[in-house]
Design a protein around this motif. Structure first.
Motif, PDB file in Angstrom:
ATOM      1  N   GLU A  20       0.833  -1.200   0.000  1.00  0.00           N
ATOM      2  CA  GLU A  20       0.000   0.000   0.000  1.00  0.00           C
ATOM      3  C   GLU A  20       0.871   1.254   0.000  1.00  0.00           C
ATOM      4  O   GLU A  20       0.626   2.197  -0.755  1.00  0.00           O
ATOM      5  CB  GLU A  20      -0.925  -0.006   1.212  1.00  0.00           C
ATOM      6  N   ALA A  21       1.918   1.250   0.819  1.00  0.00           N
ATOM      7  CA  ALA A  21       2.838   2.396   0.866  1.00  0.00           C
ATOM      8  C   ALA A  21       3.580   2.545  -0.458  1.00  0.00           C
ATOM      9  O   ALA A  21       3.780   3.655  -0.953  1.00  0.00           O
ATOM     10  CB  ALA A  21       3.826   2.233   2.015  1.00  0.00           C
ATOM     11  N   GLN A  22       3.972   1.424  -1.054  1.00  0.00           N
ATOM     12  CA  GLN A  22       4.644   1.476  -2.356  1.00  0.00           C
ATOM     13  C   GLN A  22       3.718   2.040  -3.426  1.00  0.00           C
ATOM     14  O   GLN A  22       4.147   2.794  -4.298  1.00  0.00           O
ATOM     15  CB  GLN A  22       5.115   0.084  -2.770  1.00  0.00           C
ATOM     16  N   ALA A  23       2.443   1.674  -3.363  1.00  0.00           N
ATOM     17  CA  ALA A  23       1.467   2.187  -4.337  1.00  0.00           C
ATOM     18  C   ALA A  23       1.313   3.692  -4.192  1.00  0.00           C
ATOM     19  O   ALA A  23       1.198   4.406  -5.197  1.00  0.00           O
ATOM     20  CB  ALA A  23       0.121   1.488  -4.155  1.00  0.00           C
ATOM     21  N   GLU A  24       1.324   4.178  -2.977  1.00  0.00           N
ATOM     22  CA  GLU A  24       1.226   5.621  -2.752  1.00  0.00           C
ATOM     23  C   GLU A  24       2.425   6.340  -3.364  1.00  0.00           C
ATOM     24  O   GLU A  24       2.276   7.392  -3.997  1.00  0.00           O
ATOM     25  CB  GLU A  24       1.107   5.918  -1.263  1.00  0.00           C
ATOM     26  N   VAL A  25       3.611   5.760  -3.205  1.00  0.00           N
ATOM     27  CA  VAL A  25       4.810   6.348  -3.817  1.00  0.00           C
ATOM     28  C   VAL A  25       4.689   6.309  -5.332  1.00  0.00           C
ATOM     29  O   VAL A  25       4.980   7.292  -6.021  1.00  0.00           O
ATOM     30  CB  VAL A  25       6.084   5.607  -3.342  1.00  0.00           C
ATOM     31  N   TRP A  26       4.234   5.166  -5.878  1.00  0.00           N
ATOM     32  CA  TRP A  26       4.074   5.042  -7.327  1.00  0.00           C
ATOM     33  C   TRP A  26       3.112   6.106  -7.839  1.00  0.00           C
ATOM     34  O   TRP A  26       3.374   6.761  -8.841  1.00  0.00           O
ATOM     35  CB  TRP A  26       3.572   3.644  -7.698  1.00  0.00           C
ATOM     36  N   ALA A  27       1.993   6.278  -7.145  1.00  0.00           N
ATOM     37  CA  ALA A  27       0.988   7.261  -7.569  1.00  0.00           C
ATOM     38  C   ALA A  27       1.558   8.673  -7.581  1.00  0.00           C
ATOM     39  O   ALA A  27       1.274   9.453  -8.495  1.00  0.00           O
ATOM     40  CB  ALA A  27      -0.235   7.184  -6.652  1.00  0.00           C
ATOM     41  N   GLU A  28       2.356   8.999  -6.593  1.00  0.00           N
ATOM     42  CA  GLU A  28       2.956  10.334  -6.511  1.00  0.00           C
ATOM     43  C   GLU A  28       4.034  10.552  -7.565  1.00  0.00           C
ATOM     44  O   GLU A  28       4.189  11.666  -8.058  1.00  0.00           O
ATOM     45  CB  GLU A  28       3.563  10.552  -5.123  1.00  0.00           C
ATOM     46  N   THR A  29       4.763   9.507  -7.900  1.00  0.00           N
ATOM     47  CA  THR A  29       5.899   9.661  -8.815  1.00  0.00           C
ATOM     48  C   THR A  29       5.561   9.330 -10.270  1.00  0.00           C
ATOM     49  O   THR A  29       6.410   9.484 -11.137  1.00  0.00           O
ATOM     50  CB  THR A  29       7.086   8.783  -8.363  1.00  0.00           C
ATOM     51  N   HIS A  30       4.340   8.879 -10.535  1.00  0.00           N
ATOM     52  CA  HIS A  30       3.917   8.531 -11.897  1.00  0.00           C
ATOM     53  C   HIS A  30       2.587   9.205 -12.241  1.00  0.00           C
ATOM     54  O   HIS A  30       1.566   8.527 -12.430  1.00  0.00           O
ATOM     55  CB  HIS A  30       3.796   7.012 -12.050  1.00  0.00           C
ATOM     56  N   GLU A  88     -10.163   5.216  -6.193  1.00  0.00           N
ATOM     57  CA  GLU A  88     -11.501   5.168  -5.598  1.00  0.00           C
ATOM     58  C   GLU A  88     -11.642   6.216  -4.495  1.00  0.00           C
ATOM     59  O   GLU A  88     -12.729   6.781  -4.317  1.00  0.00           O
ATOM     60  CB  GLU A  88     -11.790   3.780  -5.050  1.00  0.00           C
ATOM     61  N   GLU A  89     -10.566   6.481  -3.767  1.00  0.00           N
ATOM     62  CA  GLU A  89     -10.604   7.532  -2.742  1.00  0.00           C
ATOM     63  C   GLU A  89     -10.699   8.912  -3.385  1.00  0.00           C
ATOM     64  O   GLU A  89     -11.413   9.784  -2.903  1.00  0.00           O
ATOM     65  CB  GLU A  89      -9.365   7.452  -1.851  1.00  0.00           C
ATOM     66  N   ARG A  90      -9.991   9.107  -4.485  1.00  0.00           N
ATOM     67  CA  ARG A  90     -10.025  10.396  -5.188  1.00  0.00           C
ATOM     68  C   ARG A  90     -11.363  10.620  -5.889  1.00  0.00           C
ATOM     69  O   ARG A  90     -11.813  11.759  -6.020  1.00  0.00           O
ATOM     70  CB  ARG A  90      -8.897  10.461  -6.222  1.00  0.00           C
ATOM     71  N   HIS A  91     -11.942   9.548  -6.406  1.00  0.00           N
ATOM     72  CA  HIS A  91     -13.184   9.617  -7.183  1.00  0.00           C
ATOM     73  C   HIS A  91     -14.136   8.537  -6.665  1.00  0.00           C
ATOM     74  O   HIS A  91     -14.249   7.463  -7.275  1.00  0.00           O
ATOM     75  CB  HIS A  91     -12.902   9.401  -8.672  1.00  0.00           C
ATOM     76  N   PRO A  92     -14.810   8.792  -5.553  1.00  0.00           N
ATOM     77  CA  PRO A  92     -15.638   7.759  -4.917  1.00  0.00           C
ATOM     78  C   PRO A  92     -16.683   7.115  -5.830  1.00  0.00           C
ATOM     79  O   PRO A  92     -17.044   5.961  -5.635  1.00  0.00           O
ATOM     80  CB  PRO A  92     -16.303   8.511  -3.756  1.00  0.00           C
ATOM     81  N   TRP A  93     -17.162   7.819  -6.815  1.00  0.00           N
ATOM     82  CA  TRP A  93     -18.169   7.257  -7.715  1.00  0.00           C
ATOM     83  C   TRP A  93     -17.650   6.030  -8.471  1.00  0.00           C
ATOM     84  O   TRP A  93     -18.425   5.159  -8.860  1.00  0.00           O
ATOM     85  CB  TRP A  93     -18.663   8.312  -8.697  1.00  0.00           C
ATOM     86  N   ILE A  94     -16.333   5.949  -8.663  1.00  0.00           N
ATOM     87  CA  ILE A  94     -15.753   4.818  -9.399  1.00  0.00           C
ATOM     88  C   ILE A  94     -15.984   3.506  -8.652  1.00  0.00           C
ATOM     89  O   ILE A  94     -16.198   2.461  -9.266  1.00  0.00           O
ATOM     90  CB  ILE A  94     -14.243   5.034  -9.653  1.00  0.00           C
ATOM     91  N   ALA A  95     -15.964   3.558  -7.323  1.00  0.00           N
ATOM     92  CA  ALA A  95     -16.040   2.342  -6.503  1.00  0.00           C
ATOM     93  C   ALA A  95     -17.272   1.488  -6.811  1.00  0.00           C
ATOM     94  O   ALA A  95     -17.199   0.261  -6.736  1.00  0.00           O
ATOM     95  CB  ALA A  95     -16.003   2.707  -5.022  1.00  0.00           C
ATOM     96  N   GLU A  96     -18.381   2.111  -7.171  1.00  0.00           N
ATOM     97  CA  GLU A  96     -19.590   1.327  -7.433  1.00  0.00           C
ATOM     98  C   GLU A  96     -19.499   0.500  -8.717  1.00  0.00           C
ATOM     99  O   GLU A  96     -20.306  -0.397  -8.936  1.00  0.00           O
ATOM    100  CB  GLU A  96     -20.829   2.222  -7.461  1.00  0.00           C
ATOM    101  N   TYR A  97     -18.512   0.772  -9.556  1.00  0.00           N
ATOM    102  CA  TYR A  97     -18.333   0.049 -10.812  1.00  0.00           C
ATOM    103  C   TYR A  97     -17.197  -0.975 -10.768  1.00  0.00           C
ATOM    104  O   TYR A  97     -16.923  -1.631 -11.758  1.00  0.00           O
ATOM    105  CB  TYR A  97     -18.053   1.029 -11.955  1.00  0.00           C
TER     106      TYR A  97
END
Length: 106
Positions: A20-30, A88-97
């Protein structure tokens, strides 16, 4: 016995550095990769009414402009679900799909 986690370069991580922490780094750097995740998710929702993060990741891997992390992978499979959760946290509407599997660990 606990499994040792490794970062994208194959180096052992501290026990508190999770996927999860690695994904957060990936999201920030990509940022381009994250923008593609979001766009491809929107496209799949529009076209199919559902989205799976693994399928989105495959499209991101095929897209030009996304940096390879370790010379081999653009997006590590271990991070895909967590990257999806960030979206999904950034765009909660996506979670329902999104189809989610039941977690068996962690």
């Amino acid at each position: 016995m606990t499994d040792t986690l490794f970062n994208l370069a194959g180096e052992a991580l501290a026990e508190d550095q999770s996927y999860e922490a690695q994904a957060e780094v990936w999201a920030e750097t990509h940022p381009i990769g994250m923008a593609l995740f979001e766009q491809f998710a929107r496209d799949m929702i529009r076209d199919y009414g559902r989205v799976g993060w693994k399928a989105v990741a495959e499209r991101v891997r095929d897209a030009p402009g996304v940096e390879r992390v370790d010379g081999e992978f653009k997006v590590n499979n271990n991070l895909v679900t967590y990257i999806g959760q960030i979206l999904e946290e950034r765009h909660p509407w996506i979670a329902e799909y999104v189809g989610h599997r039941k977690r068996t660990h962690g």
